[in-house]
Write an enzyme that holds these catalytic residues in place. Structure first.
Site, PDB file in Angstrom:
ATOM      1  N   GLY A 155      -3.172  28.535  54.197  1.00 39.11           N
ATOM      2  CA  GLY A 155      -4.475  28.819  54.778  1.00 39.11           C
ATOM      3  C   GLY A 155      -5.072  27.539  55.322  1.00 39.11           C
ATOM      4  O   GLY A 155      -4.739  26.443  54.847  1.00 39.11           O
ATOM      5  N   GLN A 209     -11.526  21.877  58.015  1.00 36.44           N
ATOM      6  CA  GLN A 209     -10.365  21.043  57.706  1.00 36.44           C
ATOM      7  C   GLN A 209      -9.755  20.380  58.933  1.00 36.44           C
ATOM      8  O   GLN A 209      -8.870  19.536  58.815  1.00 36.44           O
ATOM      9  CB  GLN A 209      -9.285  21.868  56.992  1.00 36.44           C
ATOM     10  N   CYS A 251      -5.094  21.948  47.947  1.00 40.05           N
ATOM     11  CA  CYS A 251      -5.755  22.021  49.249  1.00 40.05           C
ATOM     12  C   CYS A 251      -5.203  20.931  50.156  1.00 40.05           C
ATOM     13  O   CYS A 251      -5.023  19.796  49.716  1.00 40.05           O
ATOM     14  CB  CYS A 251      -7.256  21.836  49.044  1.00 40.05           C
ATOM     15  N   LEU A 252      -4.945  21.282  51.417  1.00 37.38           N
ATOM     16  CA  LEU A 252      -4.421  20.306  52.377  1.00 37.38           C
ATOM     17  C   LEU A 252      -5.383  19.136  52.556  1.00 37.38           C
ATOM     18  O   LEU A 252      -4.965  18.035  52.905  1.00 37.38           O
ATOM     19  CB  LEU A 252      -4.169  20.977  53.734  1.00 37.38           C
ATOM     20  N   HIS A 255     -10.555  30.743  48.453  1.00 43.09           N
ATOM     21  CA  HIS A 255     -10.451  29.303  48.734  1.00 43.09           C
ATOM     22  C   HIS A 255     -10.898  29.004  50.173  1.00 43.09           C
ATOM     23  O   HIS A 255     -11.686  28.087  50.419  1.00 43.09           O
ATOM     24  CB  HIS A 255      -8.996  28.863  48.501  1.00 43.09           C
ATOM     25  N   GLU A 256     -10.406  29.816  51.128  1.00 38.41           N
ATOM     26  CA  GLU A 256     -10.730  29.567  52.542  1.00 38.41           C
ATOM     27  C   GLU A 256     -12.179  29.939  52.865  1.00 38.41           C
ATOM     28  O   GLU A 256     -12.836  29.250  53.651  1.00 38.41           O
ATOM     29  CB  GLU A 256      -9.760  30.325  53.459  1.00 38.41           C
ATOM     30  N   HIS A 264     -14.326  27.124  51.896  1.00 36.97           N
ATOM     31  CA  HIS A 264     -14.327  26.041  52.899  1.00 36.97           C
ATOM     32  C   HIS A 264     -15.406  26.296  53.954  1.00 36.97           C
ATOM     33  O   HIS A 264     -16.065  25.363  54.407  1.00 36.97           O
ATOM     34  CB  HIS A 264     -12.975  25.974  53.624  1.00 36.97           C
TER      35      HIS A 264
HETATM   36 NI    NI Z   1      -8.300  24.064  51.166  1.00 32.56          NI
END
Ligand code: NI
Length: 162
Positions: free
Chosen positions: A45, A50, A87-88, A129-130, A133
């Site tokens: 995701g 991000q 998380c990226l 999670h997304e 964000h």
């Molecule tokens: Ni993330």
């Protein structure tokens, strides 16, 4: 086009996203870039903050669910699960996060059509999670302070070695 991934503690990651208002070619292109960036980073995701954009938008390809979600909201949750998450934007450093087992997402697709989708387990985790964000929240914000500090310290340490 692969975009640069924004990393903690950049400011945009902590800001409430602005609503997506235009469902045009530019948005389609942006979503293509987001998928490309997500696949390149081997994530499941990716949300607009991000890649440095203060927008309520995410893309996801997790288990059997591939979608674009603009202006996402979690409208229903059920049960509880405890599992590893990363998380990226925090270097994929994993931590156990407790979240609901099921989640129902309401959002607009790339054309602006509203839809609802239900998920369970890992995919439900990705929905939440997304969506977080898009509200300026990171998964580490769900952790007790000590564990949050451990994730941040490990992330910074690994970053120095890259
Ligand atoms: Ni993330």
């Amino acid at each position: 086009m692969i975009r640069k991934i924004t990393e903690y503690p950049e400011k945009v990651l902590g800001e409430m996203g602005k609503p997506v208002e235009k469902f045009d070619e530019e948005l389609e292109k942006l979503c293509e870039d987001m998928f490309e960036t997500m696949y390149d980073a081997e994530g499941v995701g990716l949300a607009a903050p991000q890649i440095g954009l203060n927008l309520r938008l995410f893309v996801m390809d997790c288990e059997d669910i591939k979608l674009v979600a603009a202006n996402p909201e979690i409208i229903e949750t059920e049960g509880e699960q405890s599992g590893q998450e990363g998380c990226l934007s925090v270097g994929k450093v994993p931590a156990v996060v407790v979240r609901p087992m099921k989640a129902r997402l309401r959002a607009q697709d790339v054309k602006g059509e509203w839809f609802e989708r239900e998920a369970e387990g890992y995919a439900a985790r990705a929905f939440m999670h997304e969506t977080d964000h898009c509200n300026g929240k990171l998964f580490i914000d769900h952790l007790p302070k000590l564990r949050r500090d451990m994730v941040v310290t490990r992330f910074k340490k690994e970053k120095r070695w890259k």
